[in-house]
Design a protein around this motif. Structure first.
Motif, PDB file in Angstrom:
ATOM      1  N   ASP A  65      -4.326   9.870  18.884  1.00 27.28           N
ATOM      2  CA  ASP A  65      -4.085   8.955  17.777  1.00 27.28           C
ATOM      3  C   ASP A  65      -2.718   8.301  17.935  1.00 27.28           C
ATOM      4  N   ALA A  66      -2.637   6.964  17.668  1.00 26.67           N
ATOM      5  CA  ALA A  66      -1.364   6.241  17.728  1.00 26.67           C
ATOM      6  C   ALA A  66      -0.465   6.689  16.581  1.00 26.67           C
ATOM      7  N   PRO A  67       0.866   6.752  16.791  1.00 29.18           N
ATOM      8  CA  PRO A  67       1.769   7.176  15.708  1.00 29.18           C
ATOM      9  C   PRO A  67       1.742   6.192  14.551  1.00 29.18           C
ATOM     10  N   ASP A  68       1.904   6.699  13.353  1.00 26.16           N
ATOM     11  CA  ASP A  68       1.925   5.860  12.162  1.00 26.16           C
ATOM     12  C   ASP A  68       3.275   5.164  12.029  1.00 26.16           C
ATOM     13  N   PRO A  69       3.299   3.976  11.432  1.00 32.57           N
ATOM     14  CA  PRO A  69       4.585   3.306  11.178  1.00 32.57           C
ATOM     15  C   PRO A  69       5.471   4.167  10.289  1.00 32.57           C
ATOM     16  N   HIS A  70       6.777   4.137  10.538  1.00 38.36           N
ATOM     17  CA  HIS A  70       7.715   4.877   9.711  1.00 38.36           C
ATOM     18  C   HIS A  70       9.055   4.168   9.691  1.00 38.36           C
ATOM     19  N   THR A  91      14.473  -1.255   8.954  1.00 36.69           N
ATOM     20  CA  THR A  91      14.011  -1.047  10.329  1.00 36.69           C
ATOM     21  C   THR A  91      12.766  -0.171  10.313  1.00 36.69           C
ATOM     22  N   VAL A  92      11.693  -0.667  10.962  1.00 32.45           N
ATOM     23  CA  VAL A  92      10.406   0.024  10.975  1.00 32.45           C
ATOM     24  C   VAL A  92      10.026   0.336  12.415  1.00 32.45           C
ATOM     25  N   TYR A  93       9.615   1.574  12.659  1.00 34.63           N
ATOM     26  CA  TYR A  93       9.167   2.007  13.985  1.00 34.63           C
ATOM     27  C   TYR A  93       7.639   2.050  14.033  1.00 34.63           C
ATOM     28  N   ASP A  94       7.103   1.787  15.238  1.00 25.80           N
ATOM     29  CA  ASP A  94       5.654   1.879  15.511  1.00 25.80           C
ATOM     30  C   ASP A  94       4.849   0.999  14.578  1.00 25.80           C
ATOM     31  N   VAL A 100       5.837  -6.924   6.137  1.00 27.16           N
ATOM     32  CA  VAL A 100       7.039  -6.322   5.558  1.00 27.16           C
ATOM     33  C   VAL A 100       7.627  -7.303   4.549  1.00 27.16           C
ATOM     34  N   SER A 101       8.020  -6.792   3.388  1.00 26.86           N
ATOM     35  CA  SER A 101       8.538  -7.640   2.313  1.00 26.86           C
ATOM     36  C   SER A 101       9.860  -7.093   1.788  1.00 26.86           C
ATOM     37  N   TRP A 102      10.709  -8.014   1.306  1.00 25.42           N
ATOM     38  CA  TRP A 102      11.900  -7.656   0.533  1.00 25.42           C
ATOM     39  C   TRP A 102      11.700  -8.103  -0.905  1.00 25.42           C
ATOM     40  N   MET A 103      12.039  -7.232  -1.834  1.00 21.75           N
ATOM     41  CA  MET A 103      11.918  -7.524  -3.257  1.00 21.75           C
ATOM     42  C   MET A 103      13.190  -7.114  -3.974  1.00 21.75           C
ATOM     43  N   ARG A 104      13.376  -7.629  -5.193  1.00 24.29           N
ATOM     44  CA  ARG A 104      14.513  -7.222  -6.009  1.00 24.29           C
ATOM     45  C   ARG A 104      14.008  -6.664  -7.332  1.00 24.29           C
ATOM     46  N   GLN A 158       9.440  -3.094   1.531  1.00 25.03           N
ATOM     47  CA  GLN A 158       8.127  -2.442   1.443  1.00 25.03           C
ATOM     48  C   GLN A 158       7.259  -2.853   2.635  1.00 25.03           C
ATOM     49  N   VAL A 159       6.660  -1.849   3.268  1.00 24.54           N
ATOM     50  CA  VAL A 159       5.756  -2.060   4.396  1.00 24.54           C
ATOM     51  C   VAL A 159       4.328  -1.861   3.896  1.00 24.54           C
ATOM     52  N   ALA A 160       3.449  -2.811   4.213  1.00 23.30           N
ATOM     53  CA  ALA A 160       2.091  -2.818   3.666  1.00 23.30           C
ATOM     54  C   ALA A 160       1.179  -1.843   4.403  1.00 23.30           C
ATOM     55  N   THR A 161       1.551  -0.562   4.385  1.00 19.85           N
ATOM     56  CA  THR A 161       0.679   0.495   4.882  1.00 19.85           C
ATOM     57  C   THR A 161      -0.072   1.097   3.697  1.00 19.85           C
ATOM     58  N   THR A 162      -0.906   2.102   3.971  1.00 20.87           N
ATOM     59  CA  THR A 162      -1.631   2.795   2.904  1.00 20.87           C
ATOM     60  C   THR A 162      -1.346   4.290   2.994  1.00 20.87           C
ATOM     61  N   PRO A 163      -0.549   4.848   2.058  1.00 20.26           N
ATOM     62  CA  PRO A 163       0.154   4.130   0.977  1.00 20.26           C
ATOM     63  C   PRO A 163       1.340   3.361   1.530  1.00 20.26           C
ATOM     64  N   PRO A 164       1.944   2.441   0.726  1.00 19.36           N
ATOM     65  CA  PRO A 164       3.053   1.629   1.226  1.00 19.36           C
ATOM     66  C   PRO A 164       4.281   2.474   1.568  1.00 19.36           C
ATOM     67  N   LEU A 165       5.011   2.040   2.587  1.00 17.01           N
ATOM     68  CA  LEU A 165       6.322   2.616   2.901  1.00 17.01           C
ATOM     69  C   LEU A 165       7.372   1.855   2.095  1.00 17.01           C
ATOM     70  N   VAL A 166       8.290   2.566   1.475  1.00 14.77           N
ATOM     71  CA  VAL A 166       9.259   1.942   0.571  1.00 14.77           C
ATOM     72  C   VAL A 166      10.665   2.391   0.944  1.00 14.77           C
ATOM     73  N   LEU A 167      11.594   1.421   1.005  1.00 11.24           N
ATOM     74  CA  LEU A 167      13.009   1.699   1.230  1.00 11.24           C
ATOM     75  C   LEU A 167      13.811   1.007   0.134  1.00 11.24           C
ATOM     76  N   ASP A 168      14.485   1.782  -0.717  1.00 15.23           N
ATOM     77  CA  ASP A 168      15.299   1.238  -1.798  1.00 15.23           C
ATOM     78  C   ASP A 168      16.751   1.137  -1.342  1.00 15.23           C
ATOM     79  N   ALA A 169      17.420   0.045  -1.734  1.00 13.14           N
ATOM     80  CA  ALA A 169      18.810  -0.190  -1.353  1.00 13.14           C
ATOM     81  C   ALA A 169      19.571  -0.752  -2.538  1.00 13.14           C
TER      82      ALA A 169
END
Length: 329
Positions: A65-70, A91-94, A100-104, A158-169
């Motif tokens: 199996d291919a690695p999941d995005p992280h 920064t997103v790997y794999d 990928v989106s930026w939100m406020r 936010q990365v549109a995976t299932t479930p979404p990956l989220v990075l708060d800054a």
């Protein structure tokens, strides 16, 4: 036996029967024992080759199996000086084909879309998006130029995976602080001079980037740029500690020089002092300083600012950089 094996066995039987028929039509007769022996050998071959085929087929189609995005394990929060450029990295790997989106984050916990993939949706020319990529990673950098106080707050990648990956800054905007001070380094609201003495005002400015913005002195709506023998302005700064210090000089003070003087850092922040020039005996020094919350105070002789070099008069607005002592507390 699998259906495929059974089908192949039937075909082999039919081929053997057809072979016997051909030989019979040609006048060649075979004993029944030889015929059964030939069929048995064909069936044995089919069985072995089928088993080998199953194993080979299973091995050929087996994939890991291919690695999941992280997301990269990093602190995306930033502190930036007012008026500088802020950058927030995601920064997103794999990553494969996920967006990928930026939100406020707004008041009430609602989210406003700023960027999506390469598109910018905020109607503000100060916002930009820089994309970079390397070996197995991609970076979405949100850039905000000429940062204002209102730009401070919470942002989300936010990365549109299932479930979404989220990075708060969190973005913190550091506002400059301007203080008009007396010789001892204390804040001062009023200064008193006798007619004929020299007015000397000083202010310190910290929480600023380098190179800094312009420092100006004003009296009312007038920007002071002394180009006569009566005055001068000096500005010195220390990039390591991030502060500036400025002095304003006015010689041969007269009652008409009384008024409110302001020290400005660009258009961002200012502090002021009220100067009173009293007609009377000529005096070479400061008469009265009034720090905030006090009625009056005597002049301080501590050489806190002894590192200053007196501006030679006459002088235009002078701008130099040195390594002064740390600002007063």
């Amino acid at each position: 036996m699998t259906p495929l094996s059974a089908l192949r066995s039937v075909l082999l039987l039919l081929l053997s029967a057809a072979d016997v028929a051909v030989r019979s039509s040609a006048g060649v007769s075979l004993p029944s024992s030889q015929l059964l022996s030939g069929i048995s050998r064909r069936l044995e071959f089919v069985s072995v080759s089928e088993s080998h085929y199953d194993h080979t087929h299973h091995t050929h189609h087996h994939h890991e199996d291919a690695p999941d995005p992280h997301l990269a394990p990093t602190n995306a929060s930033r502190e930036v000086f007012l008026g500088a450029t802020a950058t927030l990295d995601c920064t997103v790997y794999d990553l494969t084909n996920q967006s990928v989106s930026w939100m406020r984050r707004q008041v009430g916990d609602s989210l406003t879309l700023l960027t999506w993939d390469t598109h910018i949706y905020v109607h503000d020319d100060r916002y930009g998006l820089v994309q970079e990529e390397g070996d197995g990673w991609k970076r979405w950098r949100l850039a905000i130029s000429d940062v204002a106080t209102s730009d401070g707050g919470q942002y989300r990648c936010q990365v549109a995976t299932t479930p979404p990956l989220v990075l708060d800054a969190a973005l913190t905007v550091l506002e400059p602080r301007v203080r008009v001070v007396e010789e001892g380094g204390r804040d001062v609201e009023e200064k008193h001079y006798n007619s004929g003495s020299r007015i000397e005002l000083q202010c310190v400015i910290d929480r600023i980037p380098f190179p800094p913005r312009k420092v100006t002195w004003r009296r009312g709506d007038t920007i002071l740029a002394f180009n006569t023998s009566r005055g001068g302005i000096s500005v010195k700064g220390d990039a390591e500690s991030g502060f500036l210090a400025s002095r304003l000089y006015v010689t041969n003070a007269a009652p008409s020089d009384s008024g409110r003087y302001e020290c400005w850092y660009h258009t961002y922040a200012a502090d002021s002092v009220t100067v009173h020039v009293i007609a009377g005996e000529n005096s070479a020094g400061l008469q009265h300083d009034k720090p905030p919350g006090s009625s009056s105070s005597s002049a301080h002789t501590s050489p806190v600012w002894s590192w200053w070099v007196l501006v030679t008069l006459p002088c235009l607005t002078c701008l130099t950089y040195a390594t002064p002592p740390p600002p007063p507390p």
